[in-house]
Design an enzyme around this catalytic site. Structure first.
Site, PDB file in Angstrom:
ATOM      1  CE1 TYR A 147      -3.739   2.394   0.285  1.00  0.00           C
ATOM      2  CE2 TYR A 147      -2.543   3.334   2.144  1.00  0.00           C
ATOM      3  CZ  TYR A 147      -3.566   3.403   1.208  1.00  0.00           C
ATOM      4  OH  TYR A 147      -4.406   4.498   1.196  1.00  0.00           O
ATOM      5  CG  ASP A 239       5.697   3.384   1.362  1.00  0.00           C
ATOM      6  OD1 ASP A 239       5.866   4.013   2.430  1.00  0.00           O
ATOM      7  OD2 ASP A 239       4.591   3.275   0.811  1.00  0.00           O
ATOM      8  CE  LYS A 268       1.101   4.943   8.558  1.00  0.00           C
ATOM      9  NZ  LYS A 268      -0.294   5.354   8.762  1.00  0.00           N
TER      10      LYS A 268
END
Length: 455
Positions: A147, A239, A268
């Protein structure tokens, strides 16, 4: 959980939200708990309390950003308050964004320059645009089950020979340029490069699959990506939106696993609980972004001072207070305890995770023996008797009992005061605010729920 659900404040809030928000929520996963989601009132250390007055031990942790838990330490809170008091934002450079960039560059070996954006989606979209602009190529390779946010270049499903958009509203032409391959599959990756190597701008992957259960890399897989990218002149985009400054501590997952990316995306934790994203990499590549180069990237809220202050003080606190030893030790205790429980009550299930990440995957096949088994979650050890049964790809996770997790297991754990991510796919996280007592009580809940299979 509140028994009279249709009279609870959460039920009433959700009913009200359906009149103003699409599906009553602002992100689709939040609608998963049945029959309605609980609405949070406040966070308290490692717990959250909902508007119904129910307290839960929280392992969602904002889907990863809350390394320190819900109660921010004084230095972090003070930095945020002082920055807000000075003014919410400016659209003009500030020193704090330079300081956060310097911190990241100091600790992540592959990063020489940064560009801050506002989400992981923005970061991966910009990194892919940069790779295409730098190489003059259009195709990218992504991992099935990986994702990388909600933008057109990565919302593609299928395989080399049969692929298409995974969402309505995305032109088929995007799927022509994005090629999904199974994670951990050297042969599939080699086949893609054999057929399209001169046209591939980049391979995009997480260090481990973090949004499809948790699937760790098989030894040598990232080295294969690096070798193929070097051979064909493609870029390796890592990522680290989920893993950055969580797995591997301050060196991130790339340091833990010895990965050598050209570009890295972050989000995050580097925002300390506020919206953030970043792209980092070699100066030669990064300076292709405007204003130095021709690859456009811009944003009114890029480098937002409140976010920068929260991120910098969070990382400084983590460095100065041995946060990683604490959360990683608790994560190991939790996974080891889960391993003991599933061996007794659900031997077909797989314990997954590393450092402060964990997940119980509802896989379907049990090994013949647990002798020599991984002791605190699957580490893809070829000598483990379960090695051939542990998930290696996103498809392996999705083939598990995903409905059982969502419909029966998740509510049973919530009834016992343990809040897990509401489906089988998202990762779960231990925070600095969690304690050994929290872990013991959480394992008691797992034991209680899974042991009912024997009755």
């Amino acid at each position: 959980m509140t028994q009279n659900r249709n009279e609870s404040p959460s039920y009433q809030l959700y009913d009200r939200a359906l009149e103003s928000l699409v599906g009553g929520v602002n992100s689709p996963v939040r609608a998963d708990p049945q029959p309605t989601p609980a609405f949070v009132d406040y966070g308290d250390g490692g717990d959250i309390v909902d508007v119904d007055g129910d307290r839960y031990r929280d392992y969602i942790m904002g889907y990863g950003p809350l390394l320190l838990g819900h109660d921010l330490p004084d230095p972090v809170r003070e930095a945020i308050s002082e920055t807000v008091a000075d003014g919410p934002m400016y659209g003009i450079p500030t020193e704090i964004e330079v300081e956060l960039a310097e911190f990241v560059i100091e600790h992540v070996e592959s990063v020489e320059r940064l560009r801050f954006v506002n989400s992981g989606t923005e970061a991966t979209a910009a990194a892919i645009r940069l790779a295409r602009g730098y190489t003059g190529r259009d195709k990218i390779v992504v991992m099935q089950g990986g994702y990388h946010g909600g933008h057109e270049s990565v919302l593609v499903e299928g395989n080399l020979g049969d692929r298409g958009p995974s969402s309505a509203g995305i032109p088929e032409t995007f799927a022509e340029e994005t090629i999904p391959v199974p994670f951990n599959d050297d042969e599939a990756l080699q086949e893609v490069f054999d057929r399209h190597g001169p046209d591939i701008a980049a391979v995009v992957t997480e260090p481990l699959l973090g949004n499809c259960g948790i699937v760790l890399p098989v030894e040598g897989y990232h080295e294969t990506i690096r070798e193929l990218c070097d051979e064909y002149g493609s870029l390796f985009i890592l990522d680290e939106v989920i893993t950055g400054f969580r797995v591997g501590g301050l060196q991130c997952a790339q340091g833990k696993y010895g990965i050598e990316p050209d570009l890295t995306t972050f989000a995050k934790i580097i925002g300390g609980g506020f919206p953030v994203g970043a792209i980092g990499g070699r100066a030669e590549l990064m300076q292709e972004f405007t204003p130095m180069g021709d690859v456009f990237e811009s944003g009114t809220f890029n480098g937002h001072p409140v976010t920068m202050a929260a991120g910098l003080e969070t990382l400084r606190f983590a460095k100065d207070h041995d946060v990683y030893s604490h959360v990683n030790d608790l994560g190991k205790q939790l996974r080891a305890g889960l391993q003991d429980i599933v061996e007794e009550h659900a031997p077909e299930y797989t314990v997954a995770g590393t450092d402060s990440m964990f997940k119980l995957l509802f896989t379907r096949e049990a090994p013949e023996t647990f002798d020599g088994h991984c002791q605190a979650g699957c580490v893809q050890d070829p000598d483990c008797p379960r090695f051939d049964l542990c998930p290696k790809t996103g498809a392996d996770v999705e083939a598990g009992e995903t409905d059982r997790w969502k419909r029966t297991f998740w509510p049973a754990m919530a009834d016992r005061g343990v809040l897990l991510t509401p489906n089988q796919l998202e990762s779960q996280f231990v925070s600095y605010a969690h304690t050994e007592d929290d872990i013991d009580r959480t394992l008691d809940a797992y034991q209680d729920v899974l042991s009912t299979r024997d009755r």
